[in-house]
Enzyme design. Sequence first.
Site, PDB file in Angstrom:
ATOM      1  N   SER A 498      36.644  44.118  38.281  1.00  0.00           N
ATOM      2  CA  SER A 498      35.744  43.876  37.159  1.00  0.00           C
ATOM      3  C   SER A 498      35.738  42.413  36.715  1.00  0.00           C
ATOM      4  O   SER A 498      35.220  41.557  37.414  1.00  0.00           O
ATOM      5  CB  SER A 498      36.130  44.814  36.012  1.00  0.00           C
ATOM      6  OG  SER A 498      35.049  45.015  35.162  1.00  0.00           O
ATOM      7  N   ASP A 509      31.636  30.877  44.373  1.00  0.00           N
ATOM      8  CA  ASP A 509      30.240  30.465  44.538  1.00  0.00           C
ATOM      9  C   ASP A 509      30.040  28.989  44.217  1.00  0.00           C
ATOM     10  O   ASP A 509      29.234  28.305  44.863  1.00  0.00           O
ATOM     11  CB  ASP A 509      29.327  31.315  43.648  1.00  0.00           C
ATOM     12  CG  ASP A 509      29.109  32.711  44.193  1.00  0.00           C
ATOM     13  OD1 ASP A 509      29.368  32.924  45.393  1.00  0.00           O
ATOM     14  OD2 ASP A 509      28.689  33.593  43.426  1.00  0.00           O
ATOM     15  N   LYS A 524      34.421  46.868  41.455  1.00  0.00           N
ATOM     16  CA  LYS A 524      33.859  47.504  40.259  1.00  0.00           C
ATOM     17  C   LYS A 524      32.956  46.503  39.556  1.00  0.00           C
ATOM     18  O   LYS A 524      33.420  45.630  38.831  1.00  0.00           O
ATOM     19  CB  LYS A 524      34.942  47.988  39.309  1.00  0.00           C
ATOM     20  CG  LYS A 524      34.369  48.729  38.104  1.00  0.00           C
ATOM     21  CD  LYS A 524      35.447  49.184  37.152  1.00  0.00           C
ATOM     22  CE  LYS A 524      34.825  49.950  35.977  1.00  0.00           C
ATOM     23  NZ  LYS A 524      33.904  49.128  35.189  1.00  0.00           N
TER      24      LYS A 524
END
Length: 728
Positions: A498, A509, A524
């Site tokens: 999460s 990224d 998740k």
Amino acid sequence: MNNQDSNMKMFLPIRFILRSFVALFTGFLLLGVGSSSAGMPRDPESFEVNRQRLLSYLLSQQLTQNHYRDLALDDHFSTAAFDLYIQQLDSQKRFLLKKDLDALRFYEHQIDDEVLSGYLKLPTVSADLHRQRIDEVESVIRQIMTKGFDLRRKESFETDPEKLDYCQDRNELRERWRKTLKYQVLSRYLELLDEQGDVVSKTPSMPKGYRVDEELLATAKEKVLKSIEQLLIRLRQITQREYVDRYFDAVCRAFDPHTNYLAPAEEEEFEISMKGSLEGIGATLQQDDGYIKVVSIVPGSPAFRQGQLEAEDIILKVAEGADEPIDIVDSRLRDAVRLIRGKKGTEVRLTVRKPTGRQQVIPIIRDVVQIQESFVRSTVLSSPADRQGRFGYIRIPTFYRDFFDHDKDSTPRNCTDDVQAALEKLGASDIEGLVIDLRNNGGGALTDAVQIAGLFIRQGPIVQVRDSNGRISVLEDKDPEVAFDGPLIVLVNRFSASASEILAAALQDYRRALVVGDHATHGKGTVQTVLNLDRALPPESMDQYRPLGAMKLTLQKFYRVSGGSTQVQGVEPDLLLPDPLPYVQSGERYTDYALPWDTIAPVLYTPWRTSSFDIDSLRAASRKRLAASPRFKILTELRKRSQDRGGITERSLELGDVWQELSEIKKAQNADAAVKSTQKVLEDPTGDDWLTRLENDLFVGEAMQILADLKGSQPVVNKLTKATEKGL
């Protein structure tokens, strides 16, 4: 993840939606079956029918109107809910017969109609069948135990119910119970024998000419029978309402595994786990198809310090100290929790089944557990002896934030402030790189994941959030200040979930950090909110139906700034290290009816680096080190042994074979403990022990080696700063 930020924003309007539904429904209900003009039921049966209709209405409206997944209440949904309900009704396939299941399949495509009408038949019919078979099985068990067993007979039985079908008739069911009881008696007999001086532990195989101790065998049979009798008593205590509650939970889970109906007692347990304190062991548990599964271990808790209980373990039995273990398979979660809890200083002994299939007894001394997981910890670690450098280490066990501290004289503690303070402290040591450890971090407050990511980039979007209507919001770091601009590694594993995945994905990224781990993260990528159903009811007219419990509902989905979801796939490490648990099927990809992975359009963001890391060179250097490392060789051997044991679920029922199996298990436990002591970071309050274990952590050690590689291949700004700096 319990996304408390999102909960705070979303709960109020949803509560009003609930109330509007109930307002429309109230008049209909009061004129319905079994109601008087005053709205009071004429008898208990009518009361339960009305309560079921009310819950059916509330849950169905929420699922179809507000759940992220656009799923109709049709036959496809009905089949999913039916399968989930049957799985938890008789998870071991040791009560119901094949003909029972065939009879219940009449309702396989009826659940959607039942939920929409509010008249539920499957829970009643299945409860009657279940209770009937429990009574029959009790008689069979007594007959089997009276007759006894041939301990030297060569035979085996399958322990994994997923590899079994329901028994065709009573004779086949009797045989299944005979083998189950024989294995339990054999195991208990050998455990009692071992207690007399490590007889089994010290002897790899049963001595030739060995004679069974009949008195000890009688004691083993007596203890097994007592344990089974207690299980049957608990199964008979399941009320009709509890069968209905399980039915409603299956209906919710058919939408996704994180959407649940929480009956009043379960809601209380949920609230305790989120904000209370209790005297226990510090493990988060969930009921999973009839089993009690360990979801996570609270850092710093008795279970964490003891070190043997782990996520994905199945708890089969619970014993109070030296007392006889109580079988908890197919038990209610709250019954299992009550057995495990206890006074500070007392011992609980858990019989668990590891993902490899082997069983292990784990003793834990209970203590007061504050359900407020350990805070951020940090230190400076020296690079390996043959290389120069000082590197910082920050462990984030969870993204904590106190939303409910209203004391004007105190400042609520949060994860972001603690990470900021740790960075400032590390800055005085002139570190040359940093490791952020997110292993076993199951998530927490979304705010902190976003803000902590912002400490390492100049500014920009961190995560995209899409709701059930397709609306996309972007959460950004708007602060141009950078707290640390040196080389950065993020450590993850399969239990990083999460908010952890949001932080790791954002730094990956932006090409700001290398993600290093033994496995992809949990996967998740969804947001839930908890709705208290009692708050939806009018204050007086329907007060008699309280308490109704609560509903945990999936409302949103996370996406990376690059457009990909973190759901199911998780975050793939840039550098993959040896997986010590290759046999463990843990993660969203292994759960029933999980939301799928997908993509949306990326958002505009400026990477920290203009080029990617030289991953190929870093991987080659890492593989070379791992191949030459004696300690990683031990881990590789443990991994191979785990793979060899994993998946083997058929067990011998011959005394000599079980003796050898138990002896090998005890040796494996000792070997596992030796390796784990060098690879697990324990959050010990004493501090010194934590630092010692940290220095011996294999994965942290390799992370520092990778930082040293980065240091030698690129310029480094050796400072921490709050000023806006250009990146590398």
